[in-house]
Design an enzyme around this catalytic site. Sequence first.
Site, PDB file in Angstrom:
ATOM      1  N   ASN A   3       0.841  -1.213   0.000  1.00 29.89           N
ATOM      2  CA  ASN A   3       0.000   0.000   0.000  1.00 29.89           C
ATOM      3  C   ASN A   3       0.873   1.260   0.000  1.00 29.89           C
ATOM      4  O   ASN A   3       1.958   1.275   0.583  1.00 29.89           O
ATOM      5  CB  ASN A   3      -1.011   0.017   1.163  1.00 29.89           C
ATOM      6  CG  ASN A   3      -0.424  -0.326   2.515  1.00 29.89           C
ATOM      7  OD1 ASN A   3       0.573  -1.005   2.619  1.00 29.89           O
ATOM      8  ND2 ASN A   3      -1.066   0.157   3.561  1.00 29.89           N
ATOM      9  N   GLU A  11      -3.660  -3.925  -2.996  1.00 26.84           N
ATOM     10  CA  GLU A  11      -4.309  -4.696  -4.068  1.00 26.84           C
ATOM     11  C   GLU A  11      -4.464  -3.857  -5.324  1.00 26.84           C
ATOM     12  O   GLU A  11      -4.212  -4.316  -6.440  1.00 26.84           O
ATOM     13  CB  GLU A  11      -5.710  -5.166  -3.622  1.00 26.84           C
ATOM     14  CG  GLU A  11      -5.726  -6.067  -2.403  1.00 26.84           C
ATOM     15  CD  GLU A  11      -5.885  -5.310  -1.092  1.00 26.84           C
ATOM     16  OE1 GLU A  11      -5.264  -4.238  -0.921  1.00 26.84           O
ATOM     17  OE2 GLU A  11      -6.629  -5.792  -0.215  1.00 26.84           O
ATOM     18  N   CYS A  69     -10.659  -4.100   1.387  1.00 29.88           N
ATOM     19  CA  CYS A  69     -11.694  -3.052   1.442  1.00 29.88           C
ATOM     20  C   CYS A  69     -12.626  -3.153   0.239  1.00 29.88           C
ATOM     21  O   CYS A  69     -12.327  -3.813  -0.769  1.00 29.88           O
ATOM     22  CB  CYS A  69     -11.040  -1.672   1.517  1.00 29.88           C
ATOM     23  SG  CYS A  69     -10.483  -1.036  -0.073  1.00 29.88           S
ATOM     24  N   CYS A  94      -4.443   1.294  -1.862  1.00 24.20           N
ATOM     25  CA  CYS A  94      -4.268   0.008  -1.187  1.00 24.20           C
ATOM     26  C   CYS A  94      -3.304  -0.872  -1.983  1.00 24.20           C
ATOM     27  O   CYS A  94      -3.130  -0.687  -3.194  1.00 24.20           O
ATOM     28  CB  CYS A  94      -5.598  -0.732  -1.095  1.00 24.20           C
ATOM     29  SG  CYS A  94      -6.825   0.062  -0.065  1.00 24.20           S
ATOM     30  N   GLU A 152       0.717   5.228   0.866  1.00 23.44           N
ATOM     31  CA  GLU A 152      -0.086   6.283   1.501  1.00 23.44           C
ATOM     32  C   GLU A 152       0.332   7.667   1.020  1.00 23.44           C
ATOM     33  O   GLU A 152       1.355   7.836   0.348  1.00 23.44           O
ATOM     34  CB  GLU A 152       0.017   6.148   3.027  1.00 23.44           C
ATOM     35  CG  GLU A 152      -0.561   4.807   3.466  1.00 23.44           C
ATOM     36  CD  GLU A 152      -0.736   4.656   4.961  1.00 23.44           C
ATOM     37  OE1 GLU A 152      -0.113   5.399   5.736  1.00 23.44           O
ATOM     38  OE2 GLU A 152      -1.526   3.777   5.347  1.00 23.44           O
ATOM     39  N   CYS A 196     -11.215  -2.176  -3.228  1.00 21.44           N
ATOM     40  CA  CYS A 196     -10.343  -3.207  -3.818  1.00 21.44           C
ATOM     41  C   CYS A 196     -11.166  -4.380  -4.338  1.00 21.44           C
ATOM     42  O   CYS A 196     -10.850  -4.956  -5.379  1.00 21.44           O
ATOM     43  CB  CYS A 196      -9.313  -3.682  -2.811  1.00 21.44           C
ATOM     44  SG  CYS A 196      -8.062  -2.421  -2.529  1.00 21.44           S
TER      45      CYS A 196
HETATM   46  N1  THU Z   1      -5.304  -1.105   2.994  1.00 20.32           N
HETATM   47  C1  THU Z   1      -4.857  -1.894   1.969  1.00 20.32           C
HETATM   48  O1  THU Z   1      -3.757  -1.684   1.420  1.00 20.32           O
HETATM   49  N2  THU Z   1      -5.651  -2.923   1.561  1.00 20.32           N
HETATM   50  C2  THU Z   1      -6.832  -3.252   2.140  1.00 20.32           C
HETATM   51  O2  THU Z   1      -7.498  -4.157   1.654  1.00 20.32           O
HETATM   52  C3  THU Z   1      -7.276  -2.554   3.358  1.00 20.32           C
HETATM   53  C4  THU Z   1      -6.577  -1.283   3.648  1.00 20.32           C
HETATM   54  C5  THU Z   1      -4.428  -0.003   3.449  1.00 20.32           C
HETATM   55  C6  THU Z   1      -4.869   1.376   3.088  1.00 20.32           C
HETATM   56  C7  THU Z   1      -4.143   2.198   4.129  1.00 20.32           C
HETATM   57  O3  THU Z   1      -2.836   2.474   3.673  1.00 20.32           O
HETATM   58  C8  THU Z   1      -4.031   1.271   5.330  1.00 20.32           C
HETATM   59  O4  THU Z   1      -4.308  -0.036   4.840  1.00 20.32           O
HETATM   60  C9  THU Z   1      -4.991   1.616   6.460  1.00 20.32           C
HETATM   61  O5  THU Z   1      -6.280   1.760   5.990  1.00 20.32           O
END
Ligand code: THU
Length: 162
Positions: free
Chosen positions: A61, A74, A111, A72, A63, A114
């Site tokens: 991920n 995925e 999420c 994210c 940010e 994704c």
């Molecule tokens: N996140 C993902 O990379 N994938 C998911 O399926 C759930 C959330 C990340 C986004 C963010 O950087 C961190 O997790 C907290 O939400």
Amino acid sequence: MQKELHISYEEFNNWAELNEQDRNLLSAAQDATGLAYVPYSQFKVGAAVLLESGKIYKAGNQENASYPVTICAERTLLSTLTSVANGEKILAMAVSYYKNSENYTQPISPCGMCRQAIVEAETRQGAPITIILGANNPENKVYKVDGIASLLPFQFTSEDLK
Ligand code: THU
């Protein structure tokens, strides 16, 4: 009329119960947590895909100081693949995570955004993607589904736009 929807998934007590291919992919996803850029949440997610050629690609991920710009793991991976994978089909995707707290064992739950992105990838390639969900430790439980429909029923697809 009341109707019911049955969702089926496989549950494994630990990584050792997976077949070798799935275990390698989940291990690649766990490695990919090292690719995460997470200065705001410290929640590292790793995703890995197995392509039909046998190649594995990984992403973490990413940010952003403007939080909604975060991508994210995925979706970072799926967007990259459209440029580098030469149209190869994705057979499976594994997702795992790492966070700085003790005693977390639950497999990651991708999420909604994704899940929708995986719907598009399946529609585009005309074949389902096996999804393997784990947590940071080989002793942890793993879930496996044989396509995104098990994680996202009643999906919105290109069919709806016709
Ligand atoms: N996140 C993902 O990379 N994938 C998911 O399926 C759930 C959330 C990340 C986004 C963010 O950087 C961190 O997790 C907290 O939400």
